[in-house]
Every structure is written in structure tokens, then in C-alpha cells.
Motif scaffolding. Structure first.
Motif, short mmCIF file in Angstrom:
data_model
loop_
_atom_site.label_atom_id
_atom_site.label_comp_id
_atom_site.label_asym_id
_atom_site.label_seq_id
_atom_site.Cartn_x
_atom_site.Cartn_y
_atom_site.Cartn_z
N ALA A 93 0.85 -1.19 0.00
CA ALA A 93 0.00 0.00 0.00
C ALA A 93 0.88 1.24 0.00
O ALA A 93 2.09 1.17 0.26
N LEU A 94 0.26 2.37 -0.28
CA LEU A 94 0.95 3.65 -0.32
C LEU A 94 0.22 4.62 0.58
O LEU A 94 -1.00 4.76 0.49
N PHE A 95 0.96 5.28 1.48
CA PHE A 95 0.40 6.33 2.32
C PHE A 95 0.94 7.67 1.86
O PHE A 95 2.15 7.85 1.75
N MET A 96 0.01 8.61 1.59
CA MET A 96 0.40 9.94 1.15
C MET A 96 -0.54 10.99 1.70
O MET A 96 -1.74 10.74 1.84
N ASN A 97 0.02 12.15 2.01
CA ASN A 97 -0.76 13.36 2.24
C ASN A 97 -0.30 14.40 1.24
O ASN A 97 0.84 14.36 0.77
N MET A 98 -1.16 15.34 0.95
CA MET A 98 -0.70 16.54 0.26
C MET A 98 0.05 17.39 1.28
O MET A 98 -0.38 17.52 2.43
N GLU A 99 1.19 17.94 0.89
CA GLU A 99 1.99 18.69 1.85
C GLU A 99 2.68 19.87 1.19
O GLU A 99 3.15 19.78 0.05
N ARG A 100 2.71 20.98 1.93
CA ARG A 100 3.45 22.17 1.51
C ARG A 100 4.29 22.64 2.69
O ARG A 100 3.81 22.69 3.82
N PHE A 101 5.53 22.98 2.43
CA PHE A 101 6.39 23.53 3.46
C PHE A 101 6.80 24.96 3.16
O PHE A 101 7.57 25.56 3.91
N SER A 102 6.26 25.51 2.08
CA SER A 102 6.54 26.89 1.70
C SER A 102 5.38 27.42 0.86
O SER A 102 4.81 26.68 0.05
N PRO A 103 5.02 28.70 1.04
CA PRO A 103 3.97 29.29 0.20
C PRO A 103 4.34 29.27 -1.29
O PRO A 103 3.47 29.42 -2.14
N ALA A 104 5.63 29.08 -1.58
CA ALA A 104 6.05 29.04 -2.99
C ALA A 104 5.54 27.79 -3.70
O ALA A 104 5.49 27.75 -4.94
N ASN A 105 5.18 26.76 -2.94
CA ASN A 105 4.63 25.54 -3.54
C ASN A 105 3.13 25.72 -3.74
O ASN A 105 2.40 25.94 -2.76
N SER A 106 2.67 25.64 -4.97
CA SER A 106 1.25 25.88 -5.24
C SER A 106 0.41 24.65 -4.93
O SER A 106 0.87 23.51 -5.05
N MET A 107 -0.85 24.88 -4.54
CA MET A 107 -1.77 23.77 -4.31
C MET A 107 -2.02 22.99 -5.59
O MET A 107 -2.24 21.78 -5.56
N GLN A 108 -1.98 23.67 -6.72
CA GLN A 108 -2.18 22.97 -8.00
C GLN A 108 -1.10 21.92 -8.21
O GLN A 108 -1.38 20.79 -8.62
N ASP A 109 0.15 22.29 -7.92
CA ASP A 109 1.25 21.33 -8.06
C ASP A 109 1.13 20.21 -7.04
O ASP A 109 1.37 19.04 -7.36
N VAL A 110 0.78 20.57 -5.82
CA VAL A 110 0.64 19.56 -4.77
C VAL A 110 -0.42 18.53 -5.14
O VAL A 110 -0.23 17.31 -5.00
N MET A 111 -1.56 18.99 -5.63
CA MET A 111 -2.63 18.07 -6.03
C MET A 111 -2.22 17.22 -7.23
O MET A 111 -2.51 16.01 -7.28
N ALA A 112 -1.51 17.83 -8.17
CA ALA A 112 -1.06 17.09 -9.35
C ALA A 112 -0.06 16.01 -8.95
O ALA A 112 -0.07 14.89 -9.50
N HIS A 113 0.81 16.30 -8.00
CA HIS A 113 1.80 15.32 -7.55
C HIS A 113 1.10 14.11 -6.93
O HIS A 113 1.46 12.95 -7.21
N MET A 114 0.11 14.37 -6.08
CA MET A 114 -0.58 13.25 -5.44
C MET A 114 -1.32 12.41 -6.48
O MET A 114 -1.33 11.17 -6.40
N ARG A 115 -1.94 13.06 -7.45
CA ARG A 115 -2.64 12.33 -8.51
C ARG A 115 -1.67 11.45 -9.29
O ARG A 115 -1.97 10.29 -9.60
N THR A 116 -0.49 11.97 -9.60
CA THR A 116 0.52 11.20 -10.33
C THR A 116 0.93 9.95 -9.55
O THR A 116 1.03 8.85 -10.11
N MET A 117 1.14 10.12 -8.25
CA MET A 117 1.54 8.98 -7.42
C MET A 117 0.42 7.95 -7.33
O MET A 117 0.66 6.74 -7.36
N ALA A 118 -0.81 8.42 -7.22
CA ALA A 118 -1.93 7.50 -7.14
C ALA A 118 -2.06 6.67 -8.41
O ALA A 118 -2.31 5.45 -8.36
#
Length: 361
Positions: free
Chosen positions: A4-29
Motif C-alpha cells: 500500500a501507499l500512504f500519502m498526504n498533500m503537503e506544503r512547506f513553503s507558500p512558494a509551492n502551489s496547491m495545484q502542483d501539490v494536487m497534481a503530484h498526489m494524482r501522479t503517485m496514485a
């Protein structure tokens, strides 16, 4: 053993956009789905940019639109943050919207920082009692009309609308580490979510023994499933370990802030507290992390995962949400799919093909 895979969406800086964060999780899924993983798990957290999931059921519905087979689980919903009627209805709707792929995991909660803001001072320890009240209520709401007069919630006759697609309900999972939680979960017919956190490898055996003890205490129940999650990073060369481990060491400074309420959080971003202020900073010793967690080349992590298999773990879960750069998450998942999973699949085929042992009546 399944994976199995455990993931959360995560940002450690305002420079990271939510659009990128969501796209990353979708790619991993999508990678996990195509690679043959059994389940994708995500947690519930609030007010924290480093773990973005105010409602994991919504996240799973979105991921269901981009995947076909992988089961979609909550690891875990936080019992004190919910009303039983709302939880029953939203989870049941998620089950429909994911095509019956929901795995329903629940927990007492962990971060004091969240509890201070979500429950008006209730502690994570008391969250255990919320969990033991809400889960039976949800099950009864899923089955029909039910009135509840408990310690934490009271409501007149009501039912879940809709009812779950899976019958009689989605598989139940309870997050457990202490013996009492193992025993309660197995006693109500739930599967077990557990993790050794950053503890030494011996902790795997400790948790496995708690699982075996709970199962033995409830012979009236079929043996449930046992999932164990451990943070994982796979790389091509052994000498790359220090760079990989540095990410989890740094992440620990954010994690301990939230667990110990020892730092500040500004606009959702936790402060990375100094190591000297951490209650148990020794557990972030880099060589210990490399040895205790599932870090290494494919050849190095295979024997580590075999320890979980030998302990009776049914589902080993890769934890990839600890500020690991996206390219290392992708590389870890790719190496796991291409070089680690085939090892266990080949052994499973060999066992299935071997003749039964001689003897018997």
C-alpha cells in the motif's frame, strides 16, 4: 503480503502551489494503481500546510476519478472531529462515488496542536473514548434507524443517507499501537492500522505480538488484516543514504513541533524547532533512521520488508509524506514497483506452485 501507499498533500513553503501539490498526489496514485498496489491511504488533518487533508473522503473521491482498481482508504479519520450522523453519511457517499472502493479507517487523533483548535482542549488520549463511541454508532446508522444517547453525542432516531455501496459496509480499520486498542479493534471485527514510527526494528515484533494476542483473545472473530506503515525511500546507490535521510531528519523538527506544541505555526506553516528542544532528538540519529526505516537500494530494502512479512503483516505500506522531494517520491515508487514487488510476487508464485507437504490422514 500486499503493498500500500500512504500519502498526504503537503506544503512547506507558500512558494509551492496547491495545484502542483494536487497534481503530484494524482501522479503517485496513478502509478500505484497501475503498479499493482492494493490500497492508497491518506489521513485527516486540519490547519496545517504540511499535512493538507481537512476531509480525506473528498481526496479519495478525486483520486477515484483517476484510478481503476486500487482501494482507497482513510488512515485515518479523527473520531473527535466528527458527528456520527455526518460521518456515516459522508463515508457512505464516498463509498458510492469511489465505486465501492472505500476502506474506512478511524483513529483517536495525534497532534495536540489540532486538538487545541478542533475540540476545545480535549486531548488525543481522550480521543480513544470518542473513537469507541462513534464507530459502533456509525455501524448502526449504516444498518438502519438508530437513536444514540452516549457520553459525547446524543441524537433522536436517525439513519445514514445514503447507505454504503459495499455490504454490509466498507471494511473497518482502527489505528492502534497500545494493547487496549488492538484488543478493542479485533473484538469489534476491525482490521488494524499500525506503525512502529521511528522506533528500532524490534518494535515490529512488539506490535505483531499485540496483534497476535488480540486475535487469540477473540476466537469468535475471523483473523482481521494487519497493515503496518513505515517511512520509505529507495535510491539507486547505497552511498546516497545520507541525502535521503536528511529529509526525514528535517521533517522531524516540524513533526515534533505539532506533537509537543513546542513551536509556532504561522499561517498554517509549522516552525522547524531546534533539535535541542525536542524531547527525544536521539531517534533522529541519521544512521539509526537508515537502519530502522525502509531506506536503501532495492537489494537493501527487500530483506527489511521480509521482516514485516515474517511478523505476520498482511499489507506493508510505504510512507512517502515527510517532505521528500517529488522526484525522490517518484523514484522510490518506480524502484519499488520494478525491483521490489517482483521479488515478493515470484516467491508467492513459487509457494502456490509447490506441492503440499506429505503426511496427514
Amino acid at each position: 503480503m500486499k503493498f500500500a501507499l500512504f500519502m498526504n498533500m503537503e506544503r512547506f513553503s507558500p512558494a509551492n502551489s496547491m495545484q502542483d501539490v494536487m497534481a503530484h498526489m494524482r501522479t503517485m496514485a496513478v502509478m500505484a494503481d497501475e503498479g499493482g498496489f492494493e490500497t492508497l491511504w491518506t489521513a485527516e488533518h486540519h490547519t496545517i500546510e504540511s499535512t493538507i487533508s481537512p476531509n480525506p473522503l473528498q481526496v479519495l473521491v478525486r483520486l477515484a476519478q483517476h484510478t481503476d482498481r486500487i482501494r482507497l482508504g482513510t488512515a485515518a479519520l479523527v473520531a473527535p472531529f466528527w458527528n456520527p450522523i455526518r460521518l456515516a453519511g459522508e463515508a457512505a457517499l464516498c463509498d458510492h462515488l469511489t465505486g465501492g472502493r472505500l476502506e474506512f479507517g478511524i483513529a483517536r487523533g495525534a497532534y495536540p496542536y489540532e486538538f487545541d483548535r478542533m475540540t476545545g482542549g480535549t486531548t488525543p488520549r481522550e480521543g480513544t473514548h470518542f473513537m469507541r463511541e462513534i464507530l459502533p454508532a456509525v455501524l448502526k446508522l449504516w444498518s438502519g434507524d438508530y437513536a444514540h444517547n452516549g457520553h459525547y453525542w446524543r441524537f433522536p432516531l436517525a439513519t445514514s443517507v445514503p447507505k454504503p455501496l459495499q455490504k454490509p459496509h466498507p471494511p473497518l480499520w482502527v489505528a492502534a499501537r497500545d494493547p487496549g486498542s488492538f484488543d478493542w479493534a479485533v473484538g469489534i471485527g476491525a482490521n488494524i492500522l499500525s506503525t512502529p514510527l521511528s522506533a528500532p526494528v524490534a518494535e515490529i515484533g512488539v506490535l505483531a505480538e499485540r496483534f497476535r494476542t488480540a486475535c487469540a483473545a477473540h476466537p469468535e472473530r475471523l483473523r482481521p488484516k494487519f497493515m503496518m506503515q513505515r517511512r520509505t525511500c529507495i535510491y539507486d546507490r547505497s552511498q546516497d543514504w545520507e541525502k535521503a535521510v536528511s529529509y526525514i531528519v528535517d521533517h522531524g523538527r516540524y513533526f515534533e513541533n505539532l506533537m509537543q506544541n513546542s513551536g509556532t505555526v504561522t499561517n498554517g506553516f509549522p516552525e522547524a524547532v531546534p533539535f535541542k528542544t525536542m524531547a527525544d532528538h536521539g531517534k533522529y540519529d541519521p544512521p539509526a533512521i537508515r537502519d530502522n526505516l525502509v531506506f536503501g537500494t532495492p537489494d537493501e530494502v527487500i530483506p527489511k520488508i521480509e521482516v514485516y512479512e515474517a511478523a505476520g503483516v498482511d499489507q506493508f505500506c510505504l510512507g512517502l509524506s515527510f517532505n521528500l522531494p517529488f522526484e525522490l517520491q517518484i523514484r522510490t515508487l518506480r524502484l519499488f514497483i520494478e525491483e521490489v514487488m517482483p521479488h515478493f510476487a515470484a516467491r508467492e508464485r513459487a509457494v502456490a506452485a509447490s506441492p503440499p507437504a506429505a503426511g496427514g490422514a
